[in-house]
Enzyme design. Structure first.
Site, PDB file in Angstrom:
ATOM      1  N   HIS A 120      -2.537  29.390 -18.036  1.00 43.39           N
ATOM      2  CA  HIS A 120      -2.871  30.451 -17.539  1.00 43.39           C
ATOM      3  C   HIS A 120      -4.743  30.337 -17.372  1.00 43.39           C
ATOM      4  CE1 HIS A 120       0.475  31.739 -19.542  1.00 43.39           C
ATOM      5  NE2 HIS A 120       0.834  31.641 -19.192  1.00 43.39           N
ATOM      6  N   GLY A 121      -5.432  29.187 -17.226  1.00 43.16           N
ATOM      7  CA  GLY A 121      -6.560  29.538 -16.817  1.00 43.16           C
ATOM      8  C   GLY A 121      -7.878  29.701 -17.599  1.00 43.16           C
TER       9      GLY A 121
END
Length: 186
Positions: A151-152
């Protein structure tokens, strides 16, 4: 008036109290095995702490060990990584708390509060992203720390969340140094 009419205890009162007490003790003795079986078994208790030999980890290297079924990152940070972590203003951090079980819960997320006192080059953290429980990749991301590709989320060299959806810094578990080359986690 007779003594039993004034409210003095009778033999019947004594027998009722004694029978009730005996029944309560018997019920507790019967229920205890069911309650006791809910305690963790010896195999689970053995995982409560783990000792890790860190003598072969060179500066700039990391290892991952398992503790209570979770990955734990142990990194021997370089002087440059520690300086970079110390230079970050607290106002730039997404999570202002250290999230270190070895210091006060309200301690700020300074590099000093994330690493063990006297062993500042060592960073020990539960390797689970605080967003959705993924396992971040080490020495990656925008800040040279850890990066969760799912999800970064980007963590810096002190394991503090800097960018992405993760709400908290990586957790520093309870730990102690047995000696200069052995860490006890848990």
């Amino acid at each position: 008036m007779e003594p039993h009419e004034v409210g003095a205890p009778t033999r019947r009162d004594f027998l009722l109290i004694a029978t009730g007490a005996f029944a309560a003790v018997g019920a507790a003795a019967a229920v205890w095995p069911f309650i006791d079986q809910m305690n963790p078994d010896a195999a689970s208790l053995a995982l409560a702490s783990v000792e890790v030999d860190i003598s072969s980890i060179q500066p700039g290297q990391s290892i991952t060990v398992m503790w209570r079924g979770k990955p734990v990152f142990i990194r021997n940070r370089t002087e440059a990584e520690m300086e970079e972590a110390r230079s970050v203003p607290l106002g730039d951090l997404k999570d202002p708390l250290a999230r270190n079980e070895n210091v006060d819960a309200s301690a700020p997320a300074t590099d000093e509060n994330r690493a063990p006192a006297g062993y500042e080059q060592w960073l020990v953290m539960v390797g689970i992203c605080t967003h959705l429980g993924c396992v971040p990749l080490g020495q990656q991301g925008d800040y040279g720390g850890w990066f969760c590709p799912c999800h970064g989320s980007h963590y810096d060299t002190a394991g503090r969340i800097r960018r992405g959806p993760a709400p908290e810094n990586l957790l520093v578990p309870t730990l102690s140094f047995v000696d200069d080359t052995t860490i006890r986690i848990g």
